[in-house]
Motif scaffolding. Structure first.
Motif, PDB file in Angstrom:
ATOM      1  N   ARG A  29      22.387  25.921  23.090  1.00 19.34           N
ATOM      2  CA  ARG A  29      21.290  26.285  22.185  1.00 19.34           C
ATOM      3  C   ARG A  29      21.445  25.604  20.832  1.00 19.34           C
ATOM      4  O   ARG A  29      20.460  25.231  20.198  1.00 19.34           O
ATOM      5  CB  ARG A  29      21.243  27.796  21.980  1.00 19.34           C
ATOM      6  CG  ARG A  29      20.939  28.595  23.224  1.00 19.34           C
ATOM      7  CD  ARG A  29      19.472  28.521  23.575  1.00 19.34           C
ATOM      8  NE  ARG A  29      19.183  29.150  24.830  1.00 19.34           N
ATOM      9  CZ  ARG A  29      18.603  30.332  24.965  1.00 19.34           C
ATOM     10  NH1 ARG A  29      18.246  31.016  23.910  1.00 19.34           N
ATOM     11  NH2 ARG A  29      18.366  30.811  26.167  1.00 19.34           N
ATOM     12  N   ALA A  30      22.675  25.446  20.365  1.00 21.90           N
ATOM     13  CA  ALA A  30      22.903  24.803  19.064  1.00 21.90           C
ATOM     14  C   ALA A  30      22.569  23.323  19.112  1.00 21.90           C
ATOM     15  O   ALA A  30      22.182  22.740  18.104  1.00 21.90           O
ATOM     16  CB  ALA A  30      24.351  25.001  18.634  1.00 21.90           C
ATOM     17  N   ASP A  34      15.161  22.946  18.261  1.00 18.65           N
ATOM     18  CA  ASP A  34      13.871  23.611  18.450  1.00 18.65           C
ATOM     19  C   ASP A  34      13.996  24.926  19.211  1.00 18.65           C
ATOM     20  O   ASP A  34      13.031  25.679  19.297  1.00 18.65           O
ATOM     21  CB  ASP A  34      12.914  22.683  19.217  1.00 18.65           C
ATOM     22  CG  ASP A  34      12.592  21.433  18.422  1.00 18.65           C
ATOM     23  OD1 ASP A  34      12.642  21.502  17.178  1.00 18.65           O
ATOM     24  OD2 ASP A  34      12.302  20.399  19.051  1.00 18.65           O
ATOM     25  N   ARG A  35      15.132  25.175  19.750  1.00 17.48           N
ATOM     26  CA  ARG A  35      15.315  26.357  20.589  1.00 17.48           C
ATOM     27  C   ARG A  35      16.022  27.451  19.791  1.00 17.48           C
ATOM     28  O   ARG A  35      17.130  27.277  19.322  1.00 17.48           O
ATOM     29  CB  ARG A  35      16.163  25.976  21.790  1.00 17.48           C
ATOM     30  CG  ARG A  35      15.988  26.880  22.939  1.00 17.48           C
ATOM     31  CD  ARG A  35      16.522  26.236  24.179  1.00 17.48           C
ATOM     32  NE  ARG A  35      16.417  27.193  25.267  1.00 17.48           N
ATOM     33  CZ  ARG A  35      16.988  27.054  26.407  1.00 17.48           C
ATOM     34  NH1 ARG A  35      17.710  25.983  26.652  1.00 17.48           N
ATOM     35  NH2 ARG A  35      16.857  27.954  27.332  1.00 17.48           N
ATOM     36  N   GLU A  36      15.367  28.580  19.650  1.00 19.03           N
ATOM     37  CA  GLU A  36      15.940  29.699  18.907  1.00 19.03           C
ATOM     38  C   GLU A  36      16.792  30.558  19.820  1.00 19.03           C
ATOM     39  O   GLU A  36      16.568  30.621  21.019  1.00 19.03           O
ATOM     40  CB  GLU A  36      14.829  30.577  18.328  1.00 19.03           C
ATOM     41  CG  GLU A  36      14.164  29.982  17.126  1.00 19.03           C
ATOM     42  CD  GLU A  36      13.200  30.973  16.493  1.00 19.03           C
ATOM     43  OE1 GLU A  36      13.461  32.190  16.566  1.00 19.03           O
ATOM     44  OE2 GLU A  36      12.201  30.521  15.945  1.00 19.03           O
ATOM     45  N   MET A  37      17.747  31.231  19.217  1.00 14.53           N
ATOM     46  CA  MET A  37      18.571  32.154  19.975  1.00 14.53           C
ATOM     47  C   MET A  37      17.954  33.541  19.850  1.00 14.53           C
ATOM     48  O   MET A  37      17.719  34.033  18.742  1.00 14.53           O
ATOM     49  CB  MET A  37      20.005  32.163  19.434  1.00 14.53           C
ATOM     50  CG  MET A  37      20.959  32.796  20.389  1.00 14.53           C
ATOM     51  SD  MET A  37      22.692  32.742  19.900  1.00 14.53           S
ATOM     52  CE  MET A  37      22.892  31.247  19.027  1.00 14.53           C
ATOM     53  N   ARG A  38      17.680  34.170  20.973  1.00 16.80           N
ATOM     54  CA  ARG A  38      17.082  35.500  20.952  1.00 16.80           C
ATOM     55  C   ARG A  38      18.062  36.504  20.377  1.00 16.80           C
ATOM     56  O   ARG A  38      19.273  36.324  20.427  1.00 16.80           O
ATOM     57  CB  ARG A  38      16.683  35.911  22.360  1.00 16.80           C
ATOM     58  CG  ARG A  38      15.588  35.010  22.917  1.00 16.80           C
ATOM     59  CD  ARG A  38      15.102  35.513  24.206  1.00 16.80           C
ATOM     60  NE  ARG A  38      14.542  36.854  23.987  1.00 16.80           N
ATOM     61  CZ  ARG A  38      13.880  37.526  24.891  1.00 16.80           C
ATOM     62  NH1 ARG A  38      13.692  37.031  26.075  1.00 16.80           N
ATOM     63  NH2 ARG A  38      13.415  38.723  24.635  1.00 16.80           N
TER      64      ARG A  38
END
Length: 118
Positions: A29-30, A34-38
């Protein structure tokens, strides 16, 4: 919300093994900005980072050693490996929901195995 119809496979994991798996997810994810961590994932990562004491290899070895004992089933072995009880009272709390209780010698035998890893 996802609704699952049936369980295809199930396996127990220690907190240490879960920490290793979530570290891979966190790194993935890091790498993607563009991808957030829920929120749930962030809390799970925080939880395993706080409570994982043993390495995954040591946790698996502890589970294996506990499984060799007569009164320790698979799910209880994983609970003990996660909690690492230090005395009889802490260990009794793991067995509180069982239909049987352990003698002092049985508790000491389990605690001796745990003390080798903790």
């Amino acid at each position: 919300m996802t609704i699952f119809r049936e369980i295809l496979d199930e396996e127990y994991l220690t907190v240490s093994e879960t920490k290793a798996l979530l570290a891979d997810v966190e790194a993935e994810r890091a790498a993607d900005p563009d991808r957030e961590m829920r929120y749930e994932l962030a809390r799970a990562i925080e939880h395993v980072n706080t409570f994982a004491v043993l390495s995954p290899e040591d946790a698996n070895a502890l589970v294996s050693d506990l499984r060799e004992l007569e009164k320790v089933d698979e799910s209880t072995a994983y609970k003990i490996a996660d909690l690492l009880p230090r005395d009889r009272d802490e260990l009794r709390s793991v067995y509180a929901q069982e239909r049987y209780s352990l003698s002092g010698d049985e508790l000491d035998e389990i605690l001796n195995v745990v003390s080798q890893y903790a």
